[in-house]
Design a protein around this motif. Structure first.
Motif, PDB file in Angstrom:
ATOM      1  N   GLY A  24       0.822  -1.211   0.000  1.00 49.93           N
ATOM      2  CA  GLY A  24       0.000   0.000   0.000  1.00 49.93           C
ATOM      3  C   GLY A  24       0.849   1.251   0.000  1.00 49.93           C
ATOM      4  O   GLY A  24       1.870   1.350  -0.675  1.00 49.93           O
ATOM      5  N   GLU A  25       0.416   2.243   0.800  1.00 53.28           N
ATOM      6  CA  GLU A  25       1.129   3.512   0.859  1.00 53.28           C
ATOM      7  C   GLU A  25       2.180   3.424   1.960  1.00 53.28           C
ATOM      8  O   GLU A  25       1.869   3.080   3.087  1.00 53.28           O
ATOM      9  CB  GLU A  25       0.096   4.612   1.173  1.00 53.28           C
ATOM     10  CG  GLU A  25       0.665   5.995   1.194  1.00 53.28           C
ATOM     11  CD  GLU A  25      -0.443   7.074   1.293  1.00 53.28           C
ATOM     12  OE1 GLU A  25      -1.602   6.790   0.930  1.00 53.28           O
ATOM     13  OE2 GLU A  25      -0.109   8.175   1.747  1.00 53.28           O
ATOM     14  N   VAL A  26       3.440   3.726   1.624  1.00 51.30           N
ATOM     15  CA  VAL A  26       4.477   3.722   2.652  1.00 51.30           C
ATOM     16  C   VAL A  26       4.906   5.157   2.954  1.00 51.30           C
ATOM     17  O   VAL A  26       4.800   6.045   2.112  1.00 51.30           O
ATOM     18  CB  VAL A  26       5.705   2.857   2.260  1.00 51.30           C
ATOM     19  CG1 VAL A  26       5.298   1.417   2.011  1.00 51.30           C
ATOM     20  CG2 VAL A  26       6.435   3.437   1.044  1.00 51.30           C
ATOM     21  N   LYS A  56       2.322   3.822  -3.311  1.00 54.90           N
ATOM     22  CA  LYS A  56       2.704   5.222  -3.179  1.00 54.90           C
ATOM     23  C   LYS A  56       3.777   5.398  -2.114  1.00 54.90           C
ATOM     24  O   LYS A  56       3.754   4.708  -1.091  1.00 54.90           O
ATOM     25  CB  LYS A  56       1.447   5.995  -2.749  1.00 54.90           C
ATOM     26  CG  LYS A  56       1.589   7.485  -2.619  1.00 54.90           C
ATOM     27  CD  LYS A  56       0.224   8.053  -2.224  1.00 54.90           C
ATOM     28  CE  LYS A  56       0.187   9.562  -2.292  1.00 54.90           C
ATOM     29  NZ  LYS A  56      -1.185  10.050  -1.982  1.00 54.90           N
ATOM     30  N   VAL A  57       4.697   6.314  -2.368  1.00 56.25           N
ATOM     31  CA  VAL A  57       5.695   6.676  -1.351  1.00 56.25           C
ATOM     32  C   VAL A  57       5.401   8.112  -0.922  1.00 56.25           C
ATOM     33  O   VAL A  57       5.439   9.041  -1.731  1.00 56.25           O
ATOM     34  CB  VAL A  57       7.132   6.541  -1.887  1.00 56.25           C
ATOM     35  CG1 VAL A  57       8.142   7.003  -0.835  1.00 56.25           C
ATOM     36  CG2 VAL A  57       7.429   5.109  -2.308  1.00 56.25           C
ATOM     37  N   SER A  58       5.062   8.249   0.338  1.00 55.73           N
ATOM     38  CA  SER A  58       4.704   9.556   0.877  1.00 55.73           C
ATOM     39  C   SER A  58       5.859  10.013   1.770  1.00 55.73           C
ATOM     40  O   SER A  58       6.247   9.309   2.695  1.00 55.73           O
ATOM     41  CB  SER A  58       3.407   9.380   1.668  1.00 55.73           C
ATOM     42  OG  SER A  58       3.072  10.563   2.312  1.00 55.73           O
ATOM     43  N   VAL A  59       6.406  11.181   1.472  1.00 56.67           N
ATOM     44  CA  VAL A  59       7.641  11.618   2.136  1.00 56.67           C
ATOM     45  C   VAL A  59       7.362  12.799   3.060  1.00 56.67           C
ATOM     46  O   VAL A  59       6.631  13.730   2.696  1.00 56.67           O
ATOM     47  CB  VAL A  59       8.706  12.024   1.082  1.00 56.67           C
ATOM     48  CG1 VAL A  59      10.017  12.427   1.757  1.00 56.67           C
ATOM     49  CG2 VAL A  59       8.938  10.897   0.091  1.00 56.67           C
ATOM     50  N   ILE A  60       7.936  12.747   4.236  1.00 57.00           N
ATOM     51  CA  ILE A  60       7.911  13.880   5.152  1.00 57.00           C
ATOM     52  C   ILE A  60       9.347  14.358   5.329  1.00 57.00           C
ATOM     53  O   ILE A  60      10.212  13.581   5.748  1.00 57.00           O
ATOM     54  CB  ILE A  60       7.317  13.480   6.516  1.00 57.00           C
ATOM     55  CG1 ILE A  60       5.805  13.244   6.394  1.00 57.00           C
ATOM     56  CG2 ILE A  60       7.615  14.544   7.573  1.00 57.00           C
ATOM     57  CD1 ILE A  60       5.142  12.787   7.692  1.00 57.00           C
ATOM     58  N   VAL A  61       9.592  15.616   4.985  1.00 58.41           N
ATOM     59  CA  VAL A  61      10.912  16.195   5.233  1.00 58.41           C
ATOM     60  C   VAL A  61      10.798  17.067   6.478  1.00 58.41           C
ATOM     61  O   VAL A  61       9.984  17.992   6.521  1.00 58.41           O
ATOM     62  CB  VAL A  61      11.413  17.032   4.037  1.00 58.41           C
ATOM     63  CG1 VAL A  61      12.831  17.528   4.289  1.00 58.41           C
ATOM     64  CG2 VAL A  61      11.363  16.216   2.755  1.00 58.41           C
ATOM     65  N   SER A  62      11.589  16.724   7.487  1.00 53.90           N
ATOM     66  CA  SER A  62      11.529  17.469   8.733  1.00 53.90           C
ATOM     67  C   SER A  62      12.743  18.384   8.855  1.00 53.90           C
ATOM     68  O   SER A  62      13.844  18.025   8.430  1.00 53.90           O
ATOM     69  CB  SER A  62      11.478  16.483   9.900  1.00 53.90           C
ATOM     70  OG  SER A  62      11.483  17.202  11.113  1.00 53.90           O
ATOM     71  N   HIS A  63      12.515  19.572   9.418  1.00 49.52           N
ATOM     72  CA  HIS A  63      13.604  20.540   9.586  1.00 49.52           C
ATOM     73  C   HIS A  63      13.743  20.911  11.047  1.00 49.52           C
ATOM     74  O   HIS A  63      12.741  21.160  11.721  1.00 49.52           O
ATOM     75  CB  HIS A  63      13.336  21.788   8.731  1.00 49.52           C
ATOM     76  CG  HIS A  63      13.234  21.471   7.275  1.00 49.52           C
ATOM     77  ND1 HIS A  63      12.027  21.230   6.660  1.00 49.52           N
ATOM     78  CD2 HIS A  63      14.191  21.302   6.335  1.00 49.52           C
ATOM     79  CE1 HIS A  63      12.256  20.935   5.374  1.00 49.52           C
ATOM     80  NE2 HIS A  63      13.560  20.971   5.157  1.00 49.52           N
TER      81      HIS A  63
END
Ligand code: NAD
Ligand code: CXR
Length: 260
Positions: free
Chosen positions: A155-157, A191-198
């Protein structure tokens, strides 16, 4: 050089294994049928009585096969450079499941081990650093574990990345994620769902839609998955703010909004 194999490693491994079954129940993760004693034997056999740098990826396969759990659809979380934040956001398996929330990662996390040819088969005083062995040997356990984890994803990762490291791009093809997880995602991933954290109040070095995130989009879509990327979603930003509420980026307009 580094410290040697973790003291009482057999007891630590088997104790964690029993504890995982009793207190670390993660919703909808299948239980492993092999006993803790069997798992220890398979794990120990992979590296013991061998020179420390001679462990091939294949050595861990019997252990990995016996200990693998399939994570429910849409629940897999990968990370690079944001160990603590990813596990907090995943809520230790309750919201998302990381490799370290599965038995394989849970048993091995933060312990050290290496083999030696003579009794007792493992070195208690000194294990090689990553750079002292050919890359494959140093990587073999976590590489195998990462591949297995990725192969089971459906599924979505979700992928959490660090956009604030001046020395390392958020996405790198030679990270564990880039080398062993992304290339092993199955056709069941959509789907590859990306979170970029700052980091709070620090320069945003890598952001969605530029630099290494562009490369990631290419690598993801070329494999036939859809791709989405978000910088600092509020659910993640608020976790950072819990540790540093007075930082500039965390000053919520609370008075204005809630009135007084
Ligand atoms: P990362 O760069 O944050 O590396 C994760 C950890 O692997 C580091 O903290 C370090 O302990 C070790 N490591 C990686 N490369 C190293 C090197 N060249 N020299 C010394 N130590 C090194 O992120 P990554 O490489 O993308 O790995 C994280 C991903 O791979 C996760 O999705 C996870 O599933 C899996 N993984 C987990 C561990 C772990 O220690 N729990 C280790 C490797 C891979
Ligand atoms: O130094 P922190 O992690 O902020 O660590 C916070 C807590 C630790 O006290 C520990 O309980 O998170 C846990 N933890 C680990 N168990 C662990 N095992 C390996 C944190 N990091 C761990 N590592 C590796 O060390 C991770 O792969 C990570 C690095 C330090 O991560 P971070 O600075 O986010 O890449």
């Amino acid at each position: 050089g580094h410290k040697g194999t973790t003291g009482n490693i057999k007891q630590v491994f088997e104790g964690r294994c029993w504890d995982y079954d009793v207190t670390r129940y993660i919703p909808d993760l299948p239980r492993v049928t092999a006993s803790c004693e069997e798992l220890w034997k398979l794990f120990f056999k992979a590296f013991s009585y061998q020179p420390p740098c001679a462990v091939a990826l294949e050595n861990y396969q019997p252990y990995l096969r016996s200990a693998t759990q399939i994570v429910p659809r849409d629940k897999v979380l990968f990370w690079s450079g944001v160990f603590s934040l990813a596990h907090e956001y995943g809520n230790y398996g309750r919201r998302y499941v990381t490799l370290e929330d599965t038995l394989i990662g849970y048993l091995a996390n933060s312990i050290t081990w290496c083999g030696q040819s003579i009794d007792p088969g493992y070195n208690v005083t000194r294990c090689p650093a990553w750079d002292d062995c050919p890359l494959e040997a140093a990587e073999s356990f976590w590489a195998g574990a990462s591949m297995t984890f990725a192969q089971g994803a459906k599924g979505e990762v979700l992928l959490m990345l660090d956009g604030s490291n001046p020395d390392k791009a958020a996405y790198r093809r030679n990270s564990f994620f880039g080398k062993f997880e992304l290339p092993n995602l199955s056709k069941e991933v959509t789907k590859v769902s990306v979170i970029v954290s700052h980091a709070l109040d620090k320069p945003k070095i890598d952001v969605c839609g530029a630099g290494s995130l562009d490369l990631l989009e290419t690598d993801v879509t070329e494999r036939g998955f859809s791709y989405v990327c978000h910088d600092d979603p509020l659910a993640v930003l608020h976790l950072l703010c819990a540790d540093d509420p007075s930082s500039r980026e965390c000053k919520l307009a609370i008075k204005h909004i809630r009135g007084d």
